[in-house]
Design an enzyme around this catalytic site. Structure first.
Site, PDB file in Angstrom:
ATOM      1  N   LYS A 109       0.839  -1.216   0.000  1.00  0.00           N
ATOM      2  CA  LYS A 109       0.000   0.000   0.000  1.00  0.00           C
ATOM      3  C   LYS A 109       0.870   1.261   0.000  1.00  0.00           C
ATOM      4  CE  LYS A 109      -1.719   1.712   3.992  1.00  0.00           C
ATOM      5  NZ  LYS A 109      -1.451   3.138   4.195  1.00  0.00           N
ATOM      6  N   ASN A 110       1.868   1.277   0.898  1.00  0.00           N
ATOM      7  CA  ASN A 110       2.644   2.507   1.043  1.00  0.00           C
ATOM      8  C   ASN A 110       3.557   2.779  -0.146  1.00  0.00           C
ATOM      9  OD1 ASN A 110       1.368   2.866   3.427  1.00  0.00           O
ATOM     10  ND2 ASN A 110       3.162   2.603   4.750  1.00  0.00           N
ATOM     11  N   CYS A 115      -5.468   7.949   9.121  1.00  0.00           N
ATOM     12  CA  CYS A 115      -5.531   7.404  10.471  1.00  0.00           C
ATOM     13  C   CYS A 115      -5.084   8.458  11.479  1.00  0.00           C
ATOM     14  CB  CYS A 115      -4.602   6.194  10.593  1.00  0.00           C
ATOM     15  SG  CYS A 115      -5.224   4.741   9.780  1.00  0.00           S
ATOM     16  N   ARG A 147       0.266  14.713  12.887  1.00  0.00           N
ATOM     17  CA  ARG A 147       0.581  14.465  11.476  1.00  0.00           C
ATOM     18  C   ARG A 147       0.538  15.723  10.596  1.00  0.00           C
ATOM     19  NH1 ARG A 147      -1.440   8.669   9.332  1.00  0.00           N
ATOM     20  NH2 ARG A 147       0.617   8.646   8.422  1.00  0.00           N
ATOM     21  N   ASP A 161       5.005   1.154  11.960  1.00  0.00           N
ATOM     22  CA  ASP A 161       3.796   0.423  11.552  1.00  0.00           C
ATOM     23  C   ASP A 161       3.755  -0.988  12.142  1.00  0.00           C
ATOM     24  OD1 ASP A 161       2.552   1.975   8.861  1.00  0.00           O
ATOM     25  OD2 ASP A 161       4.619   2.371   9.356  1.00  0.00           O
ATOM     26  N   ILE A 201       7.889   7.741  16.656  1.00  0.00           N
ATOM     27  CA  ILE A 201       7.423   8.394  15.416  1.00  0.00           C
ATOM     28  C   ILE A 201       6.022   8.986  15.558  1.00  0.00           C
ATOM     29  CG2 ILE A 201       7.168   8.127  12.903  1.00  0.00           C
ATOM     30  CD1 ILE A 201       9.982   7.433  13.760  1.00  0.00           C
ATOM     31  N   ARG A 203      -8.263  -0.527   4.856  1.00  0.00           N
ATOM     32  CA  ARG A 203      -7.440   0.477   4.174  1.00  0.00           C
ATOM     33  C   ARG A 203      -6.112  -0.111   3.729  1.00  0.00           C
ATOM     34  NH1 ARG A 203      -8.552   6.040   6.931  1.00  0.00           N
ATOM     35  NH2 ARG A 203      -7.295   6.679   5.178  1.00  0.00           N
TER      36      ARG A 203
HETATM   37  C1  UD1 Z   1       4.396   7.103   6.113  1.00  0.00           C
HETATM   38  C2  UD1 Z   1       3.579   5.838   6.026  1.00  0.00           C
HETATM   39  C3  UD1 Z   1       3.183   5.357   7.410  1.00  0.00           C
HETATM   40  C4  UD1 Z   1       4.426   5.203   8.273  1.00  0.00           C
HETATM   41  C5  UD1 Z   1       5.251   6.500   8.265  1.00  0.00           C
HETATM   42  C6  UD1 Z   1       6.562   6.372   9.000  1.00  0.00           C
HETATM   43  C7  UD1 Z   1       2.440   5.974   3.912  1.00  0.00           C
HETATM   44  C8  UD1 Z   1       1.164   6.110   3.191  1.00  0.00           C
HETATM   45  N1  UD1 Z   1       2.408   6.082   5.240  1.00  0.00           N
HETATM   46  O1  UD1 Z   1       3.555   8.099   6.705  1.00  0.00           O
HETATM   47  O2  UD1 Z   1       2.524   4.106   7.292  1.00  0.00           O
HETATM   48  O3  UD1 Z   1       4.030   4.921   9.594  1.00  0.00           O
HETATM   49  O4  UD1 Z   1       5.550   6.866   6.908  1.00  0.00           O
HETATM   50  O5  UD1 Z   1       7.312   5.317   8.487  1.00  0.00           O
HETATM   51  O6  UD1 Z   1       3.467   5.750   3.321  1.00  0.00           O
HETATM   52  N2  UD1 Z   1       6.013  15.027  10.288  1.00  0.00           N
HETATM   53  C9  UD1 Z   1       6.005  16.378  10.579  1.00  0.00           C
HETATM   54  N3  UD1 Z   1       5.820  17.259   9.552  1.00  0.00           N
HETATM   55  C10 UD1 Z   1       5.645  16.845   8.262  1.00  0.00           C
HETATM   56  C11 UD1 Z   1       5.675  15.461   7.981  1.00  0.00           C
HETATM   57  C12 UD1 Z   1       5.870  14.584   9.025  1.00  0.00           C
HETATM   58  O7  UD1 Z   1       6.149  16.787  11.737  1.00  0.00           O
HETATM   59  O8  UD1 Z   1       5.492  17.707   7.370  1.00  0.00           O
HETATM   60  C13 UD1 Z   1       6.197  14.063  11.400  1.00  0.00           C
HETATM   61  C14 UD1 Z   1       4.953  13.180  11.606  1.00  0.00           C
HETATM   62  O9  UD1 Z   1       3.980  13.809  12.416  1.00  0.00           O
HETATM   63  C15 UD1 Z   1       5.562  11.957  12.248  1.00  0.00           C
HETATM   64  C16 UD1 Z   1       6.923  11.838  11.569  1.00  0.00           C
HETATM   65  O10 UD1 Z   1       7.210  13.132  11.044  1.00  0.00           O
HETATM   66  O11 UD1 Z   1       5.741  12.165  13.621  1.00  0.00           O
HETATM   67  C17 UD1 Z   1       6.960  10.795  10.473  1.00  0.00           C
HETATM   68  O12 UD1 Z   1       6.047  11.127   9.454  1.00  0.00           O
HETATM   69  P1  UD1 Z   1       6.250  10.699   7.939  1.00  0.00           P
HETATM   70  O13 UD1 Z   1       7.548   9.985   7.772  1.00  0.00           O
HETATM   71  O14 UD1 Z   1       6.012  11.890   7.095  1.00  0.00           O
HETATM   72  O15 UD1 Z   1       5.071   9.661   7.763  1.00  0.00           O
HETATM   73  P2  UD1 Z   1       3.964   9.623   6.636  1.00  0.00           P
HETATM   74  O16 UD1 Z   1       4.572   9.927   5.316  1.00  0.00           O
HETATM   75  O17 UD1 Z   1       2.788  10.391   7.089  1.00  0.00           O
END
Ligand code: UD1
Length: 419
Positions: free
Chosen positions: A22-23, A116, A121, A306, A328, A398
């Protein structure tokens, strides 16, 4: 509300072919927006987040068709640059349409993504990075208008955290931007590598994926390709943890051990035997589970956040005291009170959970609070004594292609029902 009724069993046995990731699929599908012509994606999982991506592409004027596990996308003629709030709210990955839309059309209007509820986030890192590439944002009443008055151009971007989504968004925007983009402290997840491979198959110039510096030289046009999406390492981890919980033997096909290394090592430390050969991973759990040293979630190649709810479920049955630190997402421990209802002994303080393993879990009425918490509760229930009613399984849909069918095929007793 949809639910699973799960009757515990005392062993699982058999083999499962792991679905496409999915990711990896979600950013690749967003990447199809950059390509005029028909892109064919193989091993695309049939999941609600994939259907949501298809709705977004269709709303922008693209044409999508999912037949079996083959998704065909044609974004030759786009007719719209606005994604309505109701589509943006369907999933977190809708944020990737920022980079993809400005990459292809130079503009778009959209709102903040849903997904989720794992904590705040935010998408501040995405916005900061795209701003450096020439994107101007104007926000009013929750609607973000994105324009590129001077065109989209390459930039040197240092991420303050190796965000998966921000790295993907920049890669999508940079593929067609003018000049070179360098992402420092980029995420190194295998799904980033898959996105880079897909974009390269379409003619993009990208190097360094899988390391913490990714370079993208913008090209003027991408061309369609046929691409096979990688297998889902978190789904693989789910089945490994289900087998660890229930005991028995399981062969996973279409998966590699490398991307699962921290999960495999933790399960072995807990008393499982795991072997891998090319694209297969075999697990056997015959002895009682035992506690492990501290598990800390970290960006790849650290222990994946995850898989944390899954390993927490496993450790709730491991003799001794284990500690899990979630670095995370602050809300990833929302399954812990549900596991406690099933007889687990877990104390949770902020980002730390202290788990004292119990010999058995018991069936109870529990709720999935998000995708992986739901999968972890299903895995726990498969090994619990008695009957568990698991609600909110829309979350599980999902990310899992019929989880209940796969688990039933190896001996679990699960029925989908309205509860
Ligand atoms: C993706 C994955 C999710 C996985 C995560 C971490 C998908 C669809 N989802 O989520 O399953 O758990 O990577 O491996 O691929 N953050 C900020 N500001 C930002 C972006 C992120 O503060 O602009 C923080 C988030 O709140 C979180 C951390 O960074 O605490 C990691 O987020 P990120 O790596 O961006 O995860 P996702 O891309 O949302």
């Amino acid at each position: 509300m949809q639910g699973f009724v799960i009757e515990g069993v005392d062993r699982l046995q058999g083999e499962i072919t792991v679905q496409g990731s999915k990711n990896a699929a979600l950013p690749i599908i967003a990447g199809c927006l950059l390509v005029p012509g028909e892109v064919v994606l193989k091993s695309c999982p049939a999941l609600s987040d994939v259907y949501s991506s298809m709705k977004i592409l269709s709303c922008l004027g693209g044409r999508c068709r999912l037949l079996g596990d083959t998704l065909t996308v044609d974004c030759t003629a786009l007719s719209n640059d606005h994604i309505p709030d109701r589509l943006m709210r369907l999933m977190r990955s809708s944020s990737l349409y920022l980079g993809a839309c400005v990459g292809r059309m130079g503009r778009c209007t959209l709102s903040y993504p849903g997904g989720c509820e794992l904590g705040a986030r935010p998408i501040d890192l995405h916005l900061l990075a795209l701003e450096k590439m020439g994107v101007c944002f104007k926000e009013e009443h929750g609607v973000i208008e994105c324009t590129t008055p001077k065109g989209l151009h390459g930039a040197q971007i240092s991420l303050s955290f190796p965000s998966v989504g921000a790295t993907e968004n920049v890669m999508l925007a940079a593929a067609l931007a003018k000049g070179e983009t360098v992402i420092y402290n980029s995420a190194r997840e295998p799904e980033i590598i898959d996105l880079a491979r897909f974009l390269r198959a379409c003619g993009a110039k990208i190097t360094g994926e899988g390391t913490s510096i990714v370079r993208i030289s913008g090209v003027s046009r991408l061309s369609p390709c046929e691409y096979e999406i990688m297998s889902d390492r978190i789904v693989a981890a789910t089945y490994l943890c289900a087998a660890a919980l229930a005991g028995g033997e399981l062969m996973l096909k279409n998966t590699g051990a490398n991307e699962l290394r921290p999960v495999i090592d933790t399960l072995c430390e807990a008393g499982c035997d795991i072997y891998s050969f090319s694209d297969r991973v075999y697990i056997s759990r015959k002895r009682p589970l035992k506690a492990v040293g501290t598990v800390r979630t970290m960006p790849y190649p650290g222990f994946p956040t995850d898989a944390q709810p899954l390993i927490t479920a496993v450790l709730s049955r491991a003799k001794g005291v284990s500690v899990v630190v979630e670095n995370i997402f602050e809300n990833r421990f929302r399954l812990n009170p549900e596991l406690v209802r099933m007889g687990a002994n877990i104390k949770t303080e902020g980002r730390i959970a202290v788990i004292e393993g119990t010999a058995a879990l018991y069936g109870a009425r529990v709720m999935a609070s998000d995708l992986r918490a739901g999968a972890a509760l299903a895995a726990a229930a498969v090994s619990a004594q008695g009957i568990t009613e698991l609600g909110n399984i829309e979350y599980i849909d999902r990310g899992y292609e019929r989880l209940e069918a796969s688990l039933t095929s190896i001996g679990a007793k699960i029925k989908r029902t309205s509860i």
